[in-house]
Design an enzyme around this catalytic site. Structure first.
Site, PDB file in Angstrom:
ATOM      1  N   GLY A   1       0.816  -1.195   0.000  1.00 13.97           N
ATOM      2  CA  GLY A   1       0.000   0.000   0.000  1.00 13.97           C
ATOM      3  C   GLY A   1       0.855   1.252   0.000  1.00 13.97           C
ATOM      4  N   CYS A   2       0.233   2.384  -0.301  1.00 11.74           N
ATOM      5  CA  CYS A   2       0.973   3.641  -0.396  1.00 11.74           C
ATOM      6  C   CYS A   2       1.455   4.120   0.967  1.00 11.74           C
ATOM      7  CB  CYS A   2       0.115   4.697  -1.081  1.00 11.74           C
ATOM      8  SG  CYS A   2      -1.549   4.887  -0.403  1.00 11.74           S
ATOM      9  N   TYR A   3       0.560   4.163   1.949  1.00 12.87           N
ATOM     10  CA  TYR A   3       0.989   4.567   3.289  1.00 12.87           C
ATOM     11  C   TYR A   3       2.046   3.626   3.864  1.00 12.87           C
ATOM     12  CZ  TYR A   3      -2.782   8.077   3.881  1.00 12.87           C
ATOM     13  OH  TYR A   3      -3.620   9.171   3.789  1.00 12.87           O
TER      14      TYR A   3
ATOM     15  N   ALA B   1       5.600   4.377   2.467  1.00  7.88           N
ATOM     16  CA  ALA B   1       6.239   5.566   3.040  1.00  7.88           C
ATOM     17  C   ALA B   1       6.646   5.332   4.489  1.00  7.88           C
ATOM     18  CB  ALA B   1       5.293   6.756   2.938  1.00  7.88           C
TER      19      ALA B   1
END
Length: 352
Positions: free
Chosen positions: A154-156, A159
């Site tokens: 996932g994107c979160y 990061a």
């Protein structure tokens, strides 16, 4: 030596992640896009969904069909809603197609955790152990080269994990103190999100937290941080929606177990990521902006130490649609086919 280009397909090509896959794959020297599907735009050109592709010759969009996808592709990117990939993965794998799933269907190893956070039963439990977690900076590349099925992160989590992994691996922070504060552009909600909160007049000049404390990316972050730390980890994770189109800014906080200077930790981060093409560790206090990575597969990281409180503050930025989705998927594809992971991805940012 490869005698022909890799035939690639995209299931769900008319969404934001699907469109980014098309953009990136069009300029990849070793692939040919041979299959595109979209329920919304079936029977139409990809330029109907994305007019910017009008000058490119691409297959027409069609309703997803397992047999046609298997006939036309060596590898298929599944960019549909969560729940779709687990329905189609098994017959596609049996047909010899390799898969990269951009949804959450194969990220979590425990089906009970998946059911708890995604509120549905997993229908392909027998594939969970096989799925490789596709964060190349934190996963042995041999796992990805050999994988038939890759779960794109996932994107979160991308990061957050890149921000915290170097200190978690060393045991240098108090794992009970982990707080992750992240802000995402509106494209992270997907192209089919039409709720009131996403109207221009609602999101413009406004910011809000959401999914607190139960955002679905929480168990994914905890699972991989636990792998890195070698023991069970929980975090406080608060995502925010901000009025920008793309980008994630993640700021993570953790109590240090002994005094460190920002310089010491920066040196460690640079060593940890020294052979990682897409991670840039900046000088202490040189905090990156989302604009610095827009349109790219890069993650920029900077940190400082609050010496009064003995606390690490580390910030990472990514483009949520590239390193947080489509770019990372192409990076995984490169590794699966024995290519340099950066092949077709070393794009400079779009700025301003």
């Amino acid at each position: 030596m490869r005698h022909r280009k890799i035939h690639v397909g995209i299931g769900g090509a008319s969404g934001y992640a699907g469109g980014e896959l098309v953009r990136l794959l069009l300029q990849h020297p070793d692939v040919q896009i041979t299959y595109l599907s979209s329920h919304t735009y079936a029977g139409k050109s990809i330029s109907t969904a994305f007019p910017g592709f009008a000058a490119h010759h691409l297959p027409p969009l069609e309703e997803f069909d397992i047999q046609r996808a298997a006939q036309k592709t060596d590898i298929l990117f599944l960019a549909g809603e969560t729940g779709f990939a687990m329905q189609v993965a098994k017959p596609l794998l049996e047909a010899g197609v390799r898969l990269i799933d951009l949804s959450a269907d194969f990220r979590l190893r425990d089906p009970a955790v998946y059911a708890q956070w995604y509120r549905r039963e997993h229908s392909a439990i027998d594939l969970l152990d096989e799925a490789a977690y596709g964060l190349p900076e934190l996963v042995p590349h041999s796992q990805l080269r050999e994988a038939r099925l890759v779960a794109n992160p996932g994107c979160y989590p991308t990061a957050a994990l890149l921000a915290l992994a170097p200190v978690m691996a060393q045991g240098w922070v108090d794992t009970e103190s982990l707080v992750i504060d992240a802000k995402s552009g509106v494209s992270g909600a997907g192209r089919s999100k039409f709720g009131l909160d996403y109207h221009f007049a609602e999101i413009n000049e406004s910011m809000r937290a959401y999914g607190v404390p139960s955002h679905r990316h929480t168990p994914e972050i905890e699972q991989k941080l636990s792998d890195v730390a070698g023991r069970a980890i929980t975090v406080t994770f608060t995502p925010h929606l901000i009025p920008v189109t793309r980008g994630i800014l993640c700021t993570a906080y953790a109590k240090l177990v002994r005094p460190f200077s920002a310089h010491e930790l920066t040196v460690h981060y640079r060593r940890f990521y020294q052979d990682k093409t897409f991670v840039v560790v900046r000088d202490p206090g040189d905090f990156p902006a989302t604009k610095h990575v827009a349109g790219t597969n890069y993650c920029h990281i900077s940190l400082t130490v609050d010496e009064r409180r003995g606390q690490l503050v580390v910030t990472s930025v990514i483009d949520n649609l590239v390193k947080g989705a489509a770019g990372q998927a192409v990076q995984n594809m490169n590794l699966m086919f024995g290519l340099a992971e950066s092949r077709g991805l070393e794009l400079p940012p779009v700025f301003p």
